[in-house]
Design an enzyme around this catalytic site. Structure first.
Site, mmCIF file in Angstrom:
data_model
loop_
_atom_site.group_PDB
_atom_site.id
_atom_site.type_symbol
_atom_site.label_atom_id
_atom_site.label_comp_id
_atom_site.label_asym_id
_atom_site.label_seq_id
_atom_site.Cartn_x
_atom_site.Cartn_y
_atom_site.Cartn_z
ATOM 1 C CE LYS A 99 53.728 61.752 40.748
ATOM 2 N NZ LYS A 99 54.785 61.852 41.761
ATOM 3 C CG ASN A 100 57.866 62.828 39.400
ATOM 4 O OD1 ASN A 100 56.974 62.928 40.245
ATOM 5 N ND2 ASN A 100 58.487 61.692 39.138
ATOM 6 N NE ARG A 128 62.617 61.088 48.412
ATOM 7 C CZ ARG A 128 63.631 61.051 49.250
ATOM 8 N NH1 ARG A 128 63.431 60.789 50.515
ATOM 9 N NH2 ARG A 128 64.858 61.269 48.838
ATOM 10 C CB CYS A 149 58.112 56.543 51.373
ATOM 11 S SG CYS A 149 59.174 56.049 50.047
ATOM 12 N NE ARG A 154 61.828 57.755 47.283
ATOM 13 C CZ ARG A 154 60.774 58.144 46.575
ATOM 14 N NH1 ARG A 154 59.580 57.835 46.955
ATOM 15 N NH2 ARG A 154 60.922 58.853 45.493
ATOM 16 C CB VAL A 195 66.955 64.059 52.587
ATOM 17 C CG1 VAL A 195 65.545 63.760 52.113
ATOM 18 C CG2 VAL A 195 67.025 64.099 54.101
ATOM 19 C CG ASP A 196 72.501 60.735 52.083
ATOM 20 O OD1 ASP A 196 71.398 60.486 51.563
ATOM 21 O OD2 ASP A 196 73.543 60.119 51.779
ATOM 22 C CG LEU A 197 72.733 61.839 47.898
ATOM 23 C CD1 LEU A 197 72.231 61.118 46.652
ATOM 24 C CD2 LEU A 197 74.259 61.763 47.950
ATOM 25 C CG ASP A 251 58.819 56.670 38.981
ATOM 26 O OD1 ASP A 251 59.113 56.048 40.012
ATOM 27 O OD2 ASP A 251 58.838 57.920 38.911
ATOM 28 C CB ILE A 301 66.185 53.257 41.469
ATOM 29 C CG1 ILE A 301 66.648 53.261 40.006
ATOM 30 C CG2 ILE A 301 66.133 54.683 42.023
ATOM 31 C CD1 ILE A 301 67.928 53.991 39.704
ATOM 32 N NE ARG A 338 51.218 60.533 46.176
ATOM 33 C CZ ARG A 338 52.435 60.059 46.407
ATOM 34 N NH1 ARG A 338 52.593 58.864 46.931
ATOM 35 N NH2 ARG A 338 53.502 60.772 46.119
HETATM 36 C C1 UD1 Z 1 62.339 61.071 41.934
HETATM 37 C C2 UD1 Z 1 60.928 60.938 41.451
HETATM 38 C C3 UD1 Z 1 60.434 59.502 41.647
HETATM 39 C C4 UD1 Z 1 61.393 58.518 40.994
HETATM 40 C C5 UD1 Z 1 62.824 58.776 41.438
HETATM 41 C C6 UD1 Z 1 63.836 57.946 40.674
HETATM 42 C C7 UD1 Z 1 60.027 63.148 41.876
HETATM 43 C C8 UD1 Z 1 59.068 63.986 42.642
HETATM 44 N N1 UD1 Z 1 60.076 61.850 42.212
HETATM 45 O O1 UD1 Z 1 62.333 60.770 43.333
HETATM 46 O O2 UD1 Z 1 59.132 59.391 41.054
HETATM 47 O O3 UD1 Z 1 61.035 57.204 41.346
HETATM 48 O O4 UD1 Z 1 63.174 60.166 41.241
HETATM 49 O O5 UD1 Z 1 63.742 58.177 39.323
HETATM 50 O O6 UD1 Z 1 60.671 63.623 40.958
HETATM 51 N N2 UD1 Z 1 69.061 58.854 47.625
HETATM 52 C C9 UD1 Z 1 69.921 58.882 48.695
HETATM 53 N N3 UD1 Z 1 70.103 60.073 49.332
HETATM 54 C C10 UD1 Z 1 69.468 61.212 48.951
HETATM 55 C C11 UD1 Z 1 68.605 61.167 47.851
HETATM 56 C C12 UD1 Z 1 68.413 59.969 47.206
HETATM 57 O O7 UD1 Z 1 70.516 57.872 49.073
HETATM 58 O O8 UD1 Z 1 69.682 62.275 49.562
HETATM 59 C C13 UD1 Z 1 68.844 57.565 46.928
HETATM 60 C C14 UD1 Z 1 67.391 57.083 46.996
HETATM 61 O O9 UD1 Z 1 67.131 56.380 48.182
HETATM 62 C C15 UD1 Z 1 67.309 56.208 45.757
HETATM 63 C C16 UD1 Z 1 68.228 56.946 44.759
HETATM 64 O O10 UD1 Z 1 69.054 57.802 45.544
HETATM 65 O O11 UD1 Z 1 67.847 54.939 46.030
HETATM 66 C C17 UD1 Z 1 67.524 57.788 43.722
HETATM 67 O O12 UD1 Z 1 66.534 58.570 44.362
HETATM 68 P P1 UD1 Z 1 66.153 60.024 43.824
HETATM 69 O O13 UD1 Z 1 66.571 60.160 42.396
HETATM 70 O O14 UD1 Z 1 66.627 61.038 44.786
HETATM 71 O O15 UD1 Z 1 64.565 59.969 43.895
HETATM 72 P P2 UD1 Z 1 63.589 61.164 44.244
HETATM 73 O O16 UD1 Z 1 64.149 62.442 43.770
HETATM 74 O O17 UD1 Z 1 63.123 61.030 45.635
#
Ligand code: UD1
Length: 420
Positions: free
Chosen positions: A22-23, A93, A117, A122, A124-126, A307, A329, A399
């Site tokens: 899926k991802n 997301r 969520c 979660r 999106v700053d990065l 996951d 995480i 999903r």
């Molecule tokens: C992806 C996967 C999800 C999995 C996660 C971690 C997809 C569609 N989803 O989610 O199934 O659980 O990786 O393996 O691929 N973070 C920030 N700022 C950001 C982005 C992330 O602080 O801009 C933090 C998040 O809150 C979290 C950590 O970084 O604590 C890792 O998240 P991230 O790897 O980004 O997860 P997703 O890509 O959303």
């Protein structure tokens, strides 16, 4: 709304074919925006998240065609809309993954912020910081990110302070069309990112560092179309494996090579489960296994995946002793705990740590979960519990798990879907 009813206590036995990841598929679908030529994806899983991404891409003007039940053709010749609407993004997301490619291709994108969520804030700053480094001007307005780069993105050095799968994917996709070289440091290394890189390279992108935490991208003026086979889903693989373990069953899983040599499989060995891999996949034999307690800490790949944390916790409720699970995480990913407790599990929570004391057996109960992996953890618990477990809110399962009740029933599970 559908529910799943399980009569527990049957050891699983048989074969499960693992579906496409899926991802991986979600990111690959977003990458279709980068090119005017069609992108063909095979081994596409039949999941509602994939349908949501198809709807989102369709809303941007892409032609999305199901060539057959496992193949998609995505044609982004005409992008007629550069706004990803809140109504779709809030559902999933991963919709945020269209931001990088849309901005890179069009010089403009307006994408709704995904919001919080169930499993945590979660942010999106990065994602945003990476795009800013590539020269994007960013504004936040009425819950939307408005990103613009009228003269195109420019290659840059991006150092992620923490590893993020989505931010790494957005940065890679954006950089493929930026002018000059981009270096991404502390990139996430999940196999789904490797799959995206493989596909982008087939589309003509120049990318070095697949599988490492430093990725170098030489931007191109344009990318081509391609045909790509989605890798198999390592999380689905781990889920069925744990379903076999908790029921003391014996199953073969085909596909899922991505999970070999990982921390997850090491932990399965520590639990006392026998397994053997071959070119097709993996065979697990948990018959007559006294499950040993273990310590698990979720980490970015190749560490133990968040996951699979909920499914592992469900399994450890029946281990011979006390296990420790640390969730590193996401800050709020223990919502399955109260539901598992209702089935007789003994779990103590302290911040990001769960202590799981193995019990003799679980007891079936009506349960409800608030996210995808928590729901499937309850299915796993239900397969081993005495009596009937009814899992509500099945839409979470749909999903991320294709035909879950059929796949489990083929291995002997007493499971059915009913309309409530
Ligand atoms: C992806 C996967 C999800 C999995 C996660 C971690 C997809 C569609 N989803 O989610 O199934 O659980 O990786 O393996 O691929 N973070 C920030 N700022 C950001 C982005 C992330 O602080 O801009 C933090 C998040 O809150 C979290 C950590 O970084 O604590 C890792 O998240 P991230 O790897 O980004 O997860 P997703 O890509 O959303």
């Amino acid at each position: 709304m559908d529910s799943i009813i399980i009569e527990g206590g049957v050891p699983l036995s048989g074969k499960v074919k693992i579906s496409g990841a899926k991802n991986s598929c979600l990111a690959l679908m977003a990458s279709a925006i980068l090119t005017e030529a069609p992108l063909n994806l095979n081994n596409v899983p039949k999941l509602s998240d994939i349908a949501t991404m198809s709807t989102l891409l369709g809303s941007l003007g892409l032609e999305v065609q199901n060539k057959d039940s496992r193949s998609l053709c995505l044609d982004a010749r005409n992008i007629s809309n550069r706004k990803a609407h809140y109504d779709i993004v809030r559902k999933m997301r991963a919709s945020f993954l269209v931001l990088g490619p849309l901005l890179a291709r069009e010089g403009y994108a307006k994408v709704s912020l995904p919001g919080g969520c169930a499993i945590g804030a979660r942010a999106v700053d990065l994602h945003l910081e990476a795009l800013r480094k590539l020269g994007a001007k960013l504004k936040l307005e009425n819950g939307y990110v408005i990103a613009s780069a009228p003269s195109g993105l420019i290659g840059a050095e991006i150092d992620f302070p923490i590893k993020s799968v989505g931010a790494t994917e957005n940065a890679i996709m954006a950089a493929t069309l930026a002018k000059g070289r981009t270096i991404i440091r502390n990139a996430a290394r999940e196999p789904e990112i490797g799959d995206l890189i493989d596909c982008l390279k087939k589309m003509g992108a120049e990318i070095k560092g697949r599988g490492s935490s430093t990725i170098e991208i030489e931007g191109k003026h344009r990318l081509n179309g391609s045909t790509h086979e989605v890798i198999s889903d390592r999380i689905e693989f781990g889920t069925y494996l744990l379903a076999a373990v908790i029921t003391k069953g014996k199953i073969s899983l085909t596909g899922g090579q991505e999970i070999l040599n990982t921390e997850f499989l090491k932990k399965i060995g520590e639990m006392g489960v026998r397994y053997k891999s071959d070119s097709e996949g993996l065979a697990i034999d948990a018959t007559n296994t006294d499950l040993q307690p273990i310590k698990v800490t979720t980490e970015p790949y190749p560490g133990f995946p968040t996951d699979l944390q909920a499914q592992m916790m469900a399994t450890l409720t029946l281990a011979k002793g006390e296990s420790e699970i640390n969730e590193n995480i996401f800050e709020n990913r223990f919502m399955h705990v109260p539901e598992l407790s209702r089935m007789g599990a003994k779990i103590k929570l302290e911040g990001t740590c769960a202590m799981v004391e193995g019990v003799d057996h679980l007891v079936g109960a009506p349960v409800m979960a608030t996210d995808l992996r928590a729901s499937v953890a309850l299915v796993i618990a239900g397969l081993a519990a005495k009596g009937e477990t009814r899992i509500n809110r099945v839409y979470h399962l749909d999903r991320g798990y294709e035909n879950i009740e059929t796949k489990l029933a083929q291995c002997g599970a007493q499971i059915k879907r009913v309309q409530s």
